[in-house]
Design a protein around this motif. Structure first.
Motif, PDB file in Angstrom:
ATOM      1  N   VAL A  37      -9.521   8.970  -8.804  1.00 37.13           N
ATOM      2  CA  VAL A  37      -9.265   7.550  -8.562  1.00 37.13           C
ATOM      3  C   VAL A  37      -8.232   7.023  -9.555  1.00 37.13           C
ATOM      4  CG1 VAL A  37     -10.313   5.245  -8.673  1.00 37.13           C
ATOM      5  CG2 VAL A  37     -11.481   7.102  -7.470  1.00 37.13           C
ATOM      6  N   GLY A  38      -8.328   7.431 -10.800  1.00 36.42           N
ATOM      7  CA  GLY A  38      -7.360   7.009 -11.813  1.00 36.42           C
ATOM      8  C   GLY A  38      -5.960   7.514 -11.513  1.00 36.42           C
ATOM      9  N   LEU A  39      -5.848   8.761 -11.096  1.00 37.86           N
ATOM     10  CA  LEU A  39      -4.536   9.314 -10.761  1.00 37.86           C
ATOM     11  C   LEU A  39      -3.921   8.614  -9.555  1.00 37.86           C
ATOM     12  CD1 LEU A  39      -5.097  13.135 -11.314  1.00 37.86           C
ATOM     13  CD2 LEU A  39      -3.629  11.615 -12.631  1.00 37.86           C
ATOM     14  N   VAL A  40      -4.731   8.322  -8.555  1.00 33.11           N
ATOM     15  CA  VAL A  40      -4.226   7.608  -7.375  1.00 33.11           C
ATOM     16  C   VAL A  40      -3.741   6.216  -7.774  1.00 33.11           C
ATOM     17  CG1 VAL A  40      -4.913   6.576  -5.181  1.00 33.11           C
ATOM     18  CG2 VAL A  40      -5.563   8.922  -5.692  1.00 33.11           C
ATOM     19  N   ALA A  41      -4.475   5.548  -8.641  1.00 33.59           N
ATOM     20  CA  ALA A  41      -4.073   4.207  -9.082  1.00 33.59           C
ATOM     21  C   ALA A  41      -2.758   4.255  -9.852  1.00 33.59           C
ATOM     22  CB  ALA A  41      -5.173   3.591  -9.942  1.00 33.59           C
ATOM     23  N   VAL A  42      -2.579   5.247 -10.702  1.00 38.47           N
ATOM     24  CA  VAL A  42      -1.346   5.359 -11.484  1.00 38.47           C
ATOM     25  C   VAL A  42      -0.169   5.685 -10.582  1.00 38.47           C
ATOM     26  CG1 VAL A  42      -0.167   6.777 -13.209  1.00 38.47           C
ATOM     27  CG2 VAL A  42      -2.467   5.946 -13.656  1.00 38.47           C
ATOM     28  N   VAL A  43      -0.353   6.608  -9.662  1.00 39.58           N
ATOM     29  CA  VAL A  43       0.752   7.015  -8.783  1.00 39.58           C
ATOM     30  C   VAL A  43       1.171   5.879  -7.866  1.00 39.58           C
ATOM     31  CG1 VAL A  43       1.349   8.543  -6.865  1.00 39.58           C
ATOM     32  CG2 VAL A  43       0.248   9.470  -8.889  1.00 39.58           C
ATOM     33  N   THR A  44       0.222   5.156  -7.286  1.00 42.94           N
ATOM     34  CA  THR A  44       0.584   4.067  -6.387  1.00 42.94           C
ATOM     35  C   THR A  44       1.125   2.858  -7.145  1.00 42.94           C
ATOM     36  OG1 THR A  44      -1.692   3.252  -6.391  1.00 42.94           O
ATOM     37  CG2 THR A  44      -1.059   4.737  -4.607  1.00 42.94           C
ATOM     38  N   GLY A  45       0.716   2.655  -8.376  1.00 50.73           N
ATOM     39  CA  GLY A  45       1.184   1.513  -9.152  1.00 50.73           C
ATOM     40  C   GLY A  45       2.538   1.710  -9.782  1.00 50.73           C
ATOM     41  N   CYS A  46       2.991   2.930  -9.893  1.00 54.63           N
ATOM     42  CA  CYS A  46       4.250   3.209 -10.582  1.00 54.63           C
ATOM     43  C   CYS A  46       5.365   3.610  -9.628  1.00 54.63           C
ATOM     44  CB  CYS A  46       4.041   4.343 -11.588  1.00 54.63           C
ATOM     45  SG  CYS A  46       2.898   3.928 -12.907  1.00 54.63           S
ATOM     46  N   GLY A  47       5.291   3.216  -8.398  1.00 55.87           N
ATOM     47  CA  GLY A  47       6.294   3.657  -7.437  1.00 55.87           C
ATOM     48  C   GLY A  47       7.378   2.635  -7.175  1.00 55.87           C
ATOM     49  N   GLY A  48       8.600   2.922  -7.578  1.00 55.70           N
ATOM     50  CA  GLY A  48       9.760   2.119  -7.221  1.00 55.70           C
ATOM     51  C   GLY A  48       9.848   0.785  -7.930  1.00 55.70           C
ATOM     52  N   SER A  49      10.868   0.036  -7.528  1.00 54.83           N
ATOM     53  CA  SER A  49      11.084  -1.281  -8.113  1.00 54.83           C
ATOM     54  C   SER A  49      10.331  -2.331  -7.302  1.00 54.83           C
ATOM     55  CB  SER A  49      12.584  -1.613  -8.125  1.00 54.83           C
ATOM     56  OG  SER A  49      13.068  -1.648  -6.801  1.00 54.83           O
ATOM     57  N   PRO A  50       9.885  -3.391  -7.944  1.00 53.54           N
ATOM     58  CA  PRO A  50       9.146  -4.422  -7.216  1.00 53.54           C
ATOM     59  C   PRO A  50      10.059  -5.201  -6.271  1.00 53.54           C
ATOM     60  CG  PRO A  50       9.497  -5.104  -9.466  1.00 53.54           C
ATOM     61  CD  PRO A  50       9.989  -3.689  -9.364  1.00 53.54           C
ATOM     62  N   ARG A  51       9.516  -5.615  -5.152  1.00 53.81           N
ATOM     63  CA  ARG A  51      10.255  -6.424  -4.184  1.00 53.81           C
ATOM     64  C   ARG A  51       9.552  -7.771  -4.077  1.00 53.81           C
ATOM     65  NH1 ARG A  51       9.825  -1.307  -2.235  1.00 53.81           N
ATOM     66  NH2 ARG A  51      11.772  -0.204  -1.932  1.00 53.81           N
ATOM     67  N   TYR A  52      10.294  -8.824  -4.306  1.00 57.47           N
ATOM     68  CA  TYR A  52       9.719 -10.153  -4.297  1.00 57.47           C
ATOM     69  C   TYR A  52      10.167 -10.905  -3.057  1.00 57.47           C
ATOM     70  CZ  TYR A  52       8.848  -9.032  -9.169  1.00 57.47           C
ATOM     71  OH  TYR A  52       8.435  -8.414 -10.312  1.00 57.47           O
ATOM     72  N   ASP A  53       9.268 -11.712  -2.535  1.00 58.81           N
ATOM     73  CA  ASP A  53       9.589 -12.550  -1.396  1.00 58.81           C
ATOM     74  C   ASP A  53      10.602 -13.603  -1.838  1.00 58.81           C
ATOM     75  OD1 ASP A  53       9.629 -13.977   0.953  1.00 58.81           O
ATOM     76  OD2 ASP A  53       7.525 -14.558   0.896  1.00 58.81           O
ATOM     77  N   ALA A  54      11.620 -13.826  -1.026  1.00 55.01           N
ATOM     78  CA  ALA A  54      12.684 -14.768  -1.386  1.00 55.01           C
ATOM     79  C   ALA A  54      12.140 -16.177  -1.578  1.00 55.01           C
ATOM     80  CB  ALA A  54      13.767 -14.761  -0.307  1.00 55.01           C
ATOM     81  N   ARG A  55      11.097 -16.551  -0.829  1.00 55.71           N
ATOM     82  CA  ARG A  55      10.523 -17.892  -0.981  1.00 55.71           C
ATOM     83  C   ARG A  55       9.872 -18.053  -2.345  1.00 55.71           C
ATOM     84  NH1 ARG A  55       6.758 -17.824   4.075  1.00 55.71           N
ATOM     85  NH2 ARG A  55       6.563 -15.734   3.241  1.00 55.71           N
ATOM     86  N   LEU A  56       9.246 -16.993  -2.846  1.00 56.41           N
ATOM     87  CA  LEU A  56       8.632 -17.067  -4.172  1.00 56.41           C
ATOM     88  C   LEU A  56       9.684 -17.159  -5.263  1.00 56.41           C
ATOM     89  CD1 LEU A  56       5.779 -14.451  -3.778  1.00 56.41           C
ATOM     90  CD2 LEU A  56       5.599 -16.932  -3.730  1.00 56.41           C
TER      91      LEU A  56
END
Length: 51
Positions: free
Chosen positions: A13-32
């Protein structure tokens, strides 16, 4: 009773959380982003420090 399955599960579970949390650059909604720019340029009176 062996604790090996519990330890393996927690590790997995810890490895899955780290791998999914560290993928790519964040994308923000233009409205935000637009709302954030308005908030930062027009601060609330409660945050203004008067001498």
């Amino acid at each position: 009773m062996s604790r090996l399955p519990v330890i393996l599960f927690i590790t997995l579970v810890g490895l899955v959380a780290v791998v999914t949390g560290c993928g790519g650059s964040p994308r923000y909604d233009a409205r935000l982003v637009a709302a954030d720019s308005l908030v930062s340029s027009l601060p609330d009176d409660n945050y203004v420090i008067h001498p």
